[in-house]
Design a protein around this motif. Structure first.
Motif, PDB file in Angstrom:
ATOM      1  N   GLU A  66       0.825  -1.201   0.000  1.00 51.39           N
ATOM      2  CA  GLU A  66       0.000   0.000   0.000  1.00 51.39           C
ATOM      3  C   GLU A  66       0.862   1.255   0.000  1.00 51.39           C
ATOM      4  O   GLU A  66       0.595   2.209  -0.749  1.00 51.39           O
ATOM      5  CB  GLU A  66      -0.915  -0.007   1.226  1.00 51.39           C
ATOM      6  CG  GLU A  66      -1.983  -1.090   1.182  1.00 51.39           C
ATOM      7  CD  GLU A  66      -2.850  -1.103   2.429  1.00 51.39           C
ATOM      8  OE1 GLU A  66      -3.940  -1.689   2.382  1.00 51.39           O
ATOM      9  OE2 GLU A  66      -2.420  -0.526   3.456  1.00 51.39           O
TER      10      GLU A  66
ATOM     11  N   PHE B 205      -4.264   1.574  -6.260  1.00 50.50           N
ATOM     12  CA  PHE B 205      -4.496   2.931  -5.772  1.00 50.50           C
ATOM     13  C   PHE B 205      -4.824   3.830  -6.954  1.00 50.50           C
ATOM     14  O   PHE B 205      -4.074   3.878  -7.935  1.00 50.50           O
ATOM     15  CB  PHE B 205      -3.272   3.466  -5.037  1.00 50.50           C
ATOM     16  CG  PHE B 205      -3.473   4.835  -4.446  1.00 50.50           C
ATOM     17  CD1 PHE B 205      -4.482   5.064  -3.519  1.00 50.50           C
ATOM     18  CD2 PHE B 205      -2.656   5.898  -4.810  1.00 50.50           C
ATOM     19  CE1 PHE B 205      -4.687   6.328  -2.969  1.00 50.50           C
ATOM     20  CE2 PHE B 205      -2.844   7.161  -4.268  1.00 50.50           C
ATOM     21  CZ  PHE B 205      -3.865   7.379  -3.337  1.00 50.50           C
ATOM     22  N   ASP B 206      -5.952   4.518  -6.876  1.00 47.84           N
ATOM     23  CA  ASP B 206      -6.407   5.369  -7.985  1.00 47.84           C
ATOM     24  C   ASP B 206      -6.197   6.855  -7.716  1.00 47.84           C
ATOM     25  O   ASP B 206      -6.701   7.706  -8.460  1.00 47.84           O
ATOM     26  CB  ASP B 206      -7.879   5.107  -8.297  1.00 47.84           C
ATOM     27  CG  ASP B 206      -8.806   5.482  -7.136  1.00 47.84           C
ATOM     28  OD1 ASP B 206      -8.314   5.961  -6.083  1.00 47.84           O
ATOM     29  OD2 ASP B 206     -10.034   5.299  -7.282  1.00 47.84           O
TER      30      ASP B 206
ATOM     31  N   ASN C 227      -3.171   5.529 -12.139  1.00 53.70           N
ATOM     32  CA  ASN C 227      -3.568   4.401 -11.300  1.00 53.70           C
ATOM     33  C   ASN C 227      -2.366   3.484 -11.139  1.00 53.70           C
ATOM     34  O   ASN C 227      -1.597   3.303 -12.092  1.00 53.70           O
ATOM     35  CB  ASN C 227      -4.711   3.608 -11.930  1.00 53.70           C
ATOM     36  CG  ASN C 227      -5.981   4.414 -12.075  1.00 53.70           C
ATOM     37  OD1 ASN C 227      -6.861   4.365 -11.235  1.00 53.70           O
ATOM     38  ND2 ASN C 227      -6.081   5.171 -13.177  1.00 53.70           N
TER      39      ASN C 227
ATOM     40  N   LYS D 154      -7.190   8.236  -4.886  1.00 45.37           N
ATOM     41  CA  LYS D 154      -8.112   8.581  -3.807  1.00 45.37           C
ATOM     42  C   LYS D 154      -8.264   7.464  -2.784  1.00 45.37           C
ATOM     43  O   LYS D 154      -8.321   7.710  -1.580  1.00 45.37           O
ATOM     44  CB  LYS D 154      -9.480   8.934  -4.393  1.00 45.37           C
ATOM     45  CG  LYS D 154      -9.480  10.181  -5.264  1.00 45.37           C
ATOM     46  CD  LYS D 154     -10.870  10.476  -5.809  1.00 45.37           C
ATOM     47  CE  LYS D 154     -10.864  11.734  -6.664  1.00 45.37           C
ATOM     48  NZ  LYS D 154     -12.211  12.023  -7.228  1.00 45.37           N
ATOM     49  N   LYS D 155      -8.362   6.235  -3.271  1.00 48.61           N
ATOM     50  CA  LYS D 155      -8.584   5.132  -2.333  1.00 48.61           C
ATOM     51  C   LYS D 155      -7.741   3.926  -2.711  1.00 48.61           C
ATOM     52  O   LYS D 155      -7.390   3.718  -3.876  1.00 48.61           O
ATOM     53  CB  LYS D 155     -10.060   4.744  -2.295  1.00 48.61           C
ATOM     54  CG  LYS D 155     -10.572   4.158  -3.598  1.00 48.61           C
ATOM     55  CD  LYS D 155     -12.023   3.691  -3.445  1.00 48.61           C
ATOM     56  CE  LYS D 155     -12.521   3.049  -4.751  1.00 48.61           C
ATOM     57  NZ  LYS D 155     -13.876   2.523  -4.627  1.00 48.61           N
ATOM     58  N   LEU D 156      -7.425   3.151  -1.690  1.00 47.15           N
ATOM     59  CA  LEU D 156      -6.719   1.890  -1.866  1.00 47.15           C
ATOM     60  C   LEU D 156      -7.722   0.755  -1.950  1.00 47.15           C
ATOM     61  O   LEU D 156      -8.744   0.760  -1.268  1.00 47.15           O
ATOM     62  CB  LEU D 156      -5.773   1.638  -0.692  1.00 47.15           C
ATOM     63  CG  LEU D 156      -4.492   2.468  -0.656  1.00 47.15           C
ATOM     64  CD1 LEU D 156      -3.905   2.470   0.749  1.00 47.15           C
ATOM     65  CD2 LEU D 156      -3.471   1.927  -1.648  1.00 47.15           C
ATOM     66  N   ASP D 157      -7.424  -0.217  -2.782  1.00 47.57           N
ATOM     67  CA  ASP D 157      -8.297  -1.378  -2.925  1.00 47.57           C
ATOM     68  C   ASP D 157      -7.432  -2.625  -3.017  1.00 47.57           C
ATOM     69  O   ASP D 157      -6.277  -2.561  -3.448  1.00 47.57           O
ATOM     70  CB  ASP D 157      -9.157  -1.240  -4.185  1.00 47.57           C
ATOM     71  CG  ASP D 157     -10.321  -2.217  -4.209  1.00 47.57           C
ATOM     72  OD1 ASP D 157     -10.608  -2.831  -3.153  1.00 47.57           O
ATOM     73  OD2 ASP D 157     -10.942  -2.392  -5.272  1.00 47.57           O
TER      74      ASP D 157
END
Length: 269
Positions: free
Chosen positions: A156, A186-187, A169, A189-192
């Motif tokens: 992350e 990671f885009d 991205n 804004k948010k981690l997935d």
């Protein structure tokens, strides 16, 4: 049909590089085109020789395609020299290319260095800011960030740092960790987390090339980055699960599994 361009090296055994990209583009219903950056002599056991093309020839290949054919997405793979990296960046900016996927190919599975050490910064500075998606594996993410990556938290952190280098991205691939195959996305804004069941097979030649070219194909077809990445992971999972026991080393993934299955052919030996 959408047209997708691969800028990468050639793999003589057909499992990775330009050959893997063309197979992937075709399997996913797009038309594949190529700009060859290098010719390699390799098989499933290793890379034995590399012969690079010069920047002028790479530039000529790119320009003639964009001047004639609509390019819906671009995948960039093996680019070894500063000269070639600069030529690619100049051309893509000139032609206002979009949907660019950068696979920062650095070392082959057999340990052959495919990116010159002095070219790392050129790759980051010239190509990352153009990229819709960057797809490093754990080793590549370590080289890019300078950090040791030994788990999800470190992945992350790496994704955030690579995004700061200009990529739209970032997906840090977790295939070299133990346990389930978890990738971090990671885009900006948010981690997935993209989770997948680990497949135990030695036949993983060309997985990174195939995955990144699948993302490019889905971007070309109009999917957003998150969905393109998710669908590409589904595709590579099936390709690995049905990989081919070809040669005496790491065999290739099966790009055309669904087509071969319909034809009654399930393996090539």
């Amino acid at each position: 049909m959408k047209n997708v361009l691969s800028i990468a090296g050639s793999d003589s055994c057909g499992g990775a590089g330009i050959q893997a990209d063309l197979k992937t583009f075709s399997a996913l219903g797009t038309y594949g085109m190529t700009v060859i950056t290098a010719v390699t002599a390799q098989n499933t056991t290793g890379v034995f020789q590399v012969r690079e093309l010069d920047g002028d020839m790479v530039q000529a290949q790119i320009n003639c395609l964009f001047e004639d054919i609509a390019v819906s997405a671009v995948k960039i793979g093996m680019v070894s020299s500063i000269e070639v990296i600069a030529a690619i960046a100049d051309c893509l900016r000139k032609h206002k290319a979009g949907n660019i996927v950068v696979d920062p190919v650095m070392v082959s599975k057999s340990g052959c260095h495919l990116l010159r050490p002095e070219s790392k910064n050129a790759l980051i500075q010239n190509l990352f800011p153009l990229a819709t998606v960057v797809t490093p594996n754990l080793f590549e993410a370590e080289v890019i960030t300078g950090d040791k990556i030994d788990g999800i938290a470190a992945m992350e952190k790496a994704a955030l740092k690579i995004h700061e280098l200009g990529a739209g991205n970032v997906i840090v691939k977790g295939g070299h960790l133990t346990g389930d195959a978890i990738d971090v996305v990671f885009d900006g804004k948010k981690l997935d987390h993209l989770k997948g069941k680990r497949i135990f097979t030695p036949n993983t030649h060309g997985t990174g090339c195939t995955f990144s070219s699948a993302i490019a194909a889905y971007l070309a077809k109009g999917y957003g980055a998150a969905e393109a990445i998710r669908k590409a992971k589904e595709y590579i999972h099936i390709a690995i699960a049905n990989s081919l026991p070809l040669g005496h080393g790491a065999g290739p993934t099966h790009h055309f599994y669904e087509l071969y299955r319909k034809a009654g052919v399930v393996a090539v030996r």
